[in-house]
Structures are given as structure tokens and as C-alpha cells.
Design an enzyme around this catalytic site. Structure first.
Site, mmCIF file in Angstrom:
data_model
loop_
_atom_site.group_PDB
_atom_site.id
_atom_site.type_symbol
_atom_site.label_atom_id
_atom_site.label_comp_id
_atom_site.label_asym_id
_atom_site.label_seq_id
_atom_site.Cartn_x
_atom_site.Cartn_y
_atom_site.Cartn_z
ATOM 1 N N ASN A 60 0.804 -1.231 0.000
ATOM 2 C CA ASN A 60 0.000 0.000 0.000
ATOM 3 C C ASN A 60 0.839 1.284 0.000
ATOM 4 O OD1 ASN A 60 0.805 -0.570 2.583
ATOM 5 N ND2 ASN A 60 -1.102 0.078 3.553
ATOM 6 N N GLU A 114 4.899 -4.575 11.891
ATOM 7 C CA GLU A 114 3.832 -3.586 11.629
ATOM 8 C C GLU A 114 2.729 -4.330 10.909
ATOM 9 O OE1 GLU A 114 3.509 -0.609 12.587
ATOM 10 O OE2 GLU A 114 5.509 -0.028 13.234
ATOM 11 N N CYS A 172 -3.387 0.424 6.837
ATOM 12 C CA CYS A 172 -3.432 -0.505 7.974
ATOM 13 C C CYS A 172 -4.110 0.084 9.200
ATOM 14 C CB CYS A 172 -2.008 -0.897 8.332
ATOM 15 S SG CYS A 172 -0.959 0.538 8.551
ATOM 16 N N GLU A 210 7.834 2.251 14.578
ATOM 17 C CA GLU A 210 8.584 2.925 13.515
ATOM 18 C C GLU A 210 8.510 4.426 13.767
ATOM 19 O OE1 GLU A 210 6.999 1.004 9.799
ATOM 20 O OE2 GLU A 210 8.989 0.105 9.864
HETATM 21 P P1 NAD Z 1 1.089 -9.748 3.324
HETATM 22 O O1 NAD Z 1 1.161 -10.167 4.736
HETATM 23 O O2 NAD Z 1 0.378 -10.617 2.371
HETATM 24 O O3 NAD Z 1 2.566 -9.558 2.728
HETATM 25 C C1 NAD Z 1 3.484 -8.678 3.305
HETATM 26 C C2 NAD Z 1 4.880 -8.989 2.812
HETATM 27 O O4 NAD Z 1 5.320 -10.213 3.406
HETATM 28 C C3 NAD Z 1 4.999 -9.185 1.303
HETATM 29 O O5 NAD Z 1 6.195 -8.569 0.859
HETATM 30 C C4 NAD Z 1 5.090 -10.692 1.165
HETATM 31 O O6 NAD Z 1 5.770 -11.110 0.008
HETATM 32 C C5 NAD Z 1 5.858 -11.062 2.408
HETATM 33 N N1 NAD Z 1 5.706 -12.446 2.880
HETATM 34 C C6 NAD Z 1 4.633 -13.265 2.743
HETATM 35 N N2 NAD Z 1 4.875 -14.443 3.341
HETATM 36 C C7 NAD Z 1 6.119 -14.384 3.873
HETATM 37 C C8 NAD Z 1 6.938 -15.301 4.611
HETATM 38 N N3 NAD Z 1 6.505 -16.511 4.940
HETATM 39 N N4 NAD Z 1 8.167 -14.898 5.000
HETATM 40 C C9 NAD Z 1 8.614 -13.648 4.694
HETATM 41 N N5 NAD Z 1 7.888 -12.754 3.985
HETATM 42 C C10 NAD Z 1 6.656 -13.113 3.584
HETATM 43 O O7 NAD Z 1 0.471 -8.269 3.344
HETATM 44 P P2 NAD Z 1 0.005 -7.371 2.123
HETATM 45 O O8 NAD Z 1 -1.223 -7.976 1.542
HETATM 46 O O9 NAD Z 1 1.166 -7.075 1.243
HETATM 47 O O10 NAD Z 1 -0.363 -6.011 2.872
HETATM 48 C C11 NAD Z 1 -1.563 -5.820 3.534
HETATM 49 C C12 NAD Z 1 -1.415 -6.073 5.024
HETATM 50 O O11 NAD Z 1 -0.363 -5.275 5.535
HETATM 51 C C13 NAD Z 1 -2.642 -5.648 5.799
HETATM 52 O O12 NAD Z 1 -2.913 -6.611 6.802
HETATM 53 C C14 NAD Z 1 -2.248 -4.339 6.420
HETATM 54 O O13 NAD Z 1 -2.946 -3.993 7.585
HETATM 55 C C15 NAD Z 1 -0.793 -4.558 6.689
HETATM 56 N N6 NAD Z 1 -0.092 -3.271 6.798
HETATM 57 C C16 NAD Z 1 0.372 -2.872 8.023
HETATM 58 C C17 NAD Z 1 1.000 -1.641 8.169
HETATM 59 C C18 NAD Z 1 1.509 -1.172 9.507
HETATM 60 O O14 NAD Z 1 2.325 -0.259 9.530
HETATM 61 N N7 NAD Z 1 1.074 -1.725 10.610
HETATM 62 C C19 NAD Z 1 1.178 -0.830 7.051
HETATM 63 C C20 NAD Z 1 0.704 -1.265 5.809
HETATM 64 C C21 NAD Z 1 0.071 -2.500 5.704
#
Ligand code: NAD
Length: 485
Positions: A154, A251, A285, A459
Site C-alpha cells: 500500500n 507492523e 493498515c 517505527e
Molecule cells: P502480506 O502479509 O500478504 O505480505 C506482506 C509482505 O510479506 C509481502 O512482501 C510478502 O511477500 C511477504 N511475505 C509473505 N509471506 C512471507 C513469509 N513466509 N516470509 C517472509 N515474507 C513473507 O500483506 P500485504 O497484503 O502485502 O499487505 C496488507 C497487510 O499489511 C494488511 O494486513 C495491512 O494492515 C498490513 N499493513 C500494516 C502496516 C503497519 O504499519 N502496521 C502498514 C501497511 C500494511
């Protein structure tokens, strides 16, 4: 395509673009049209090895430089990001589908803020002196070593900088893996950091899916992992990091409450609810997706909200007038539309929107459900799309208990003109990032992060330094050593 969105190569390692076409191809889709705008390849084991070896090699020399020297490079990079804000914002819009109206003020600019802030802080990082009679102890604030950053889709530029800037300020090397959905912007961040004078090997970008993230997290040469992603991914990455006793920042996701009391300034409260549900098409998020509105003002809130949503300009994200763009991908749009069906099936009242928009790309309407109850799926699960749930309440005690009744704890907000109530409610929120009469501000000066299942660590702000450095205590004896024999 008026813009060259195809990067020079998939990865950026040891100060240069690197390609390995043996890796799984990843198509980059512009979500406003559905067309393919670039292709990268996932990192092969050889690419992962190159990145880790480069980071490991470069880090000690970087750590040995003074904080002033390190900071100067980061601040120079911040200036370049700002100078190129237009081009970087256009690329971010292609990468994510977010409107240029947003990317031009929220992405490269917030990345630059982080580089400037931590660049300024690098020179101030010190240990302390602890006197013990004539003996003493001093502490050294030391880097962790090689840090891995893993991003969500995002805010690709912002996440690349929010993780990279404090890591580099503290003297670490960074290997960043962007989300496979948005692989383009982080490469530009790497390019700019090197143009600003960052020595080779200190900020590397490798592409790939979960397997590449996992290969990085489990490598014994990696000392720290910072993930922005969903709770299920967080669980896996945290567990893998625990195996190697690595430092972590998590995060993760949320389902944050936003409480609107009957005495609130209703236009401001609606403004907060719009920002906290529909900015970036709801893909934020910390969004306040459970909007608790006092029963006395509920209908007024809903009717004014609908009037204001009618003013959303939905269209081509590159048009500066567009204020609401497509979802990042067809998949993410389908997930959000499925939740709309669940909301209807559970008996929530569809008060606004709810449908896919009939045009190319992955657009859905801003959507509002009213009469939502706490047990409904749309009030319990993170949707990560433009779907607001409005719930009624009557008294403060009741609404705080309901607001906190969730596994998540990323953010929470309250709108009221009662000063003491505002602070009382903020104190009782079980969330890491809280708002009074505003929503979703994220200045670099303030800690950002979640409690409960929404995360570990913070962060931004001085707090981030704690998560990218460690203290070493050095005992110094001036008198004789007293040994028993
Ligand atoms: P996701 O969890 O599907 O993926 C996040 C990242 O993790 C990607 O780069 C993915 O390739 C990687 N990943 C997946 N499996 C992994 C593994 N087993 N080991 C290491 N890396 C792995 O999330 P998304 O769909 O890309 O993003 C949306 C989610 O992110 C939502 O839940 C949102 O709330 C959260 N988010 C949180 C924040 C925050 O600051 N708290 C900010 C933005 C998004």
C-alpha cells in the site's frame, strides 16, 4: 505508456542493478487499466546470496563512519527524493493505482521526511556514562548488523524509507524486499540513496514472493527483520526470526475503532471517518473501520457522510482532480467485494455504495454499512478496502469495552469536544497509535505501531532507534580487582 515503468533490472545489489531471469517472472499490473506495465523476476537463491554477502561486507565500514557523515548522505537522499517528487509520485501511482493527488503529497514526501529526520538524528546517537564510585561503566550504542525489511503493497516508497532510514542512521545495512504486487518504487529509493553517496552494499532491493522473504529471514547472517504486512504473515515471520533469536519490528494489520460522541464537531468527525476509511481506497493498515457513532447523531452522520461521499472524484488516478482510485489489484478488490456480500448476508444495512464500478481496472465504490453489530464478520475482520462499518452506541463505558474487544490494537480515534473525556478515552484505548479529533496522521516525529496482534516495536521517532541498535555496556575498574584467591 507515456512513462518508462520498466526498471533497468529486477534487483539492486551492491550499488548496481542486477538481473537473473531464472527467477519466477512477476508481472506489474496498473490497476487503473489492468494492463501490464513492467515485469521483474523473483530473486533466485544466487541473488539472495549476493545481497546478503554484499550487506555483510559493507556494514562494518559504514558503522565505523561518524554519525554526521552517515546522516549527511541520508539528508542528501531526502533532498533528491523531494526534487524528483513528481516523477516518483507518477511511478508510485502506476505501482499502486493510488491517485496522483495522494502520491504527490504522501509517498516520496514522507519517505524524504524519514531520511531527513533520521539523517539529522544519526549524529546524536550516543551511549551514556554511569559513575560507580571511582569506577565506571559506559554504554555504546551499536548497530545490529544486517537488517531485512519486508514491505506491504500500500505504501511501497514510504515503507522502503521508514525501514531504511533508521537502519542506515544507526550504522546497519539493509536488504529490502518489496511486496510482489508493487516492486517498482523501492528500486528508485535504492538508486537515489546511492546517488546521494551511500556506499555500495548498504541498501539492497531484492524482489520476490513469500519464499524470498523467508529465505532472508532464516539466514543466520541476518540480525533483524522488520515486516509490514498482515497478521498471518507476521506470525510466520516472527516465528522464523525467533528461531535465530533475531530482533523484530512487526507492523501488522488492524480493525481500528473510531468513536464519535454526540458532542463532536460532526463535519470534522465525518472528515476523520473519510480519511480513515477511503484514503488510498481504504488500503491503510491503521484505518478506523469500525466507526462507533452515538445513537443521537447517527442518522445525521450517515446522511452528511453520503453527501460528502457523492463529492468523491472517481477516475483516472493520474488526473490531479481524482480523489478516489482503484484497488491495488483485482484480487484485493474481490476480497473487499466478498466482504460486502458477507455484510449484506449478515443483515447490515448497506447505506452507501457496495458495487464494482463499471469501467476498466479494479474500481469499487466507497461503501458504508450501517446498523452493524459487534459480532458481524465485517466488524471483526480486516477488509483492507473501502468498506466502513457504522455501529451505534449509547454510553462511554459500553463503547470503550466494545472498541477494545478485538485481537488487533494498531490504532484508535475519538471525536468529542469534551476535553477530559477525550483524554480519558485515549488512555483506555488498547492501541499503539491514537487520535483525538483527527485520524491517520503519521508524522515522522511520532512513534507509529501497534499493540496486541497488530505488532511489536515502533517505527518513526526516537523510538525507532531502539529497534535498529543495541546497547553494549563497558565496565571500567580504576582500583584493584578483589579476587577470593
Ligand atoms: P502480506 O502479509 O500478504 O505480505 C506482506 C509482505 O510479506 C509481502 O512482501 C510478502 O511477500 C511477504 N511475505 C509473505 N509471506 C512471507 C513469509 N513466509 N516470509 C517472509 N515474507 C513473507 O500483506 P500485504 O497484503 O502485502 O499487505 C496488507 C497487510 O499489511 C494488511 O494486513 C495491512 O494492515 C498490513 N499493513 C500494516 C502496516 C503497519 O504499519 N502496521 C502498514 C501497511 C500494511
Amino acid at each position: 505508456m507515456p512513462y518508462d515503468t520498466q526498471p533497468k533490472a529486477s534487483h539492486f545489489i551492491d550499488g548496481a542493478y542486477v538481473e537473473d531471469t531464472e527467477g519466477t517472472p512477476i508481472d506489474v499490473i496498473y490497476s487503473a487499466t489492468g494492463e501490464k506495465i513492467a515485469q521483474v523476476h523473483a530473486a533466485t537463491p544466487a541473488i539472495v546470496e549476493q545481497a546478503i554477502a554484499a550487506a555483510k561486507r559493507a556494514q562494518p565500514e559504514w558503522a565505523a563512519m561518524s554519525g554526521t557523515e552517515r546522516g549527511r548522505i541520508l539528508r542528501r537522499a531526502a533532498d533528491i527524493l523531494r526534487e524528483r517528487n513528481h516523477d516518483l509520485s507518477v511511478l508510485e501511482t502506476y505501482d499502486t493505482g493510488k491517485p496522483y493527488q495522494e502520491t504527490s503529497v504522501a509517498d516520496a514526501t514522507s519517505g524524504a521526511d524519514a531520511l531527513e529526520y533520521f539523517g539529522g538524528m544519526a549524529a546524536t546517537l550516543t551511549g551514556e556514562h554511569i559513575q560507580l564510585g571511582e569506577n565506571w561503566v559506559y554504554t555504546r550504542r551499536e548497530p545490529l548488523g544486517v537488517c531485512v525489511g519486508i514491505g506491504a503493497w500500500n505504501y511501497p516508497t514510504q515503507i522502503a524509507c521508514w525501514k531504511g532510514a533508521p537502519a542506515l542512521a544507526c550504522g546497519n545495512a539493509m536488504i529490502f524486499k518489496p511486496s510482489e504486487t508493487t516492486p517498482l518504487s523501492a528500486l528508485k529509493v535504492a538508486e537515489i540513496l546511492h546517488e546521494a553517496g551511500l556506499p555500495a552494499g548498504l541498501y539492497n532491493v531484492v524482489q520476490g514472493m513469500g519464499e524470498v522473504g523467508s529465505a532472508l529471514v532464516t539466514d543466520p547472517r541476518v540480525d533483524k527483520v522488520s515486516l509490514t504486512g498482515s497478521v498471518p504473515t507476521g506470525r510466520k515471520v516472527y516465528a522464523a526470526a525467533a528461531e535465530g533469536i533475531k530482533h523484530v519490528t512487526m507492523e501488522l494489520g488492524g480493525k481500528s475503532p473510531l468513536i464519535v460522541f454526540e458532542d463532536a464537531d460532526i463535519e470534522n468527525a465525518i472528515g476523520g471517518a473519510i480519511l480513515g476509511n477511503f484514503y488510498s481506497s481504504g488500503q491503510v493498515c491503521s484505518n478506523g473501520t469500525r466507526v462507533f457513532v452515538h445513537r443521537d447523531i447517527k442518522e445525521k452522520f450517515l446522511s452528511r457522510l453520503a453527501e460528502r461521499l457523492d463529492k468523491a472524484v472517481i477516475g483516472d488516478p493520474m488526473d490531479p482532480d481524482t480523489s478516489f482510485g482503484p484497488m491495488v489489484s483485482e484480487r484485493q478488490m474481490q476480497i473487499a467485494l466478498d466482504y460486502v456480500e458477507k455484510g449484506k448476508a449478515e443483515g447490515a444495512r448497506l447505506a452507501y455504495g457496495g458495487a464494482r464500478i463499471d469501467r476498466d481496472g479494479f474500481y469499487m465504490q466507497p461503501t458504508v454499512f450501517a446498523d452493524v453489530t459487534d459480532d458481524m464478520v465485517i466488524a471483526r475482520e480486516e477488509i483492507f478496502g473501502p468498506v466502513m462499518a457504522v455501529l451505534d452506541f449509547e454510553d462511554e463505558e459500553e463503547v470503550i469495552a466494545r472498541a477494545n474487544d478485538t485481537e488487533f490494537g494498531l490504532a484508535a480515534g475519538v471525536f468529542t469536544n469534551d476535553l477530559t473525556r477525550a483524554h480519558r478515552v485515549a488512555a483506555r484505548f488498547e492501541a499503539g497509535t491514537c487520535y483525538i479529533n483527527t485520524y491517520n496522521d503519521a508524522p515522522v516525529e511520532a512513534p507509529f505501531g501497534g499493540s496486541k496482534n497488530s505488532g511489536v516495536g515502533r517505527e518513526n521517532s526516537k523510538a525507532a532507534i531502539e529497534h535498529y541498535s543495541q546497547l553494549k555496556s563497558v565496565f571500567v575498574r580504576m582500583d584493584d580487582v578483589e579476587a577470593p584467591f
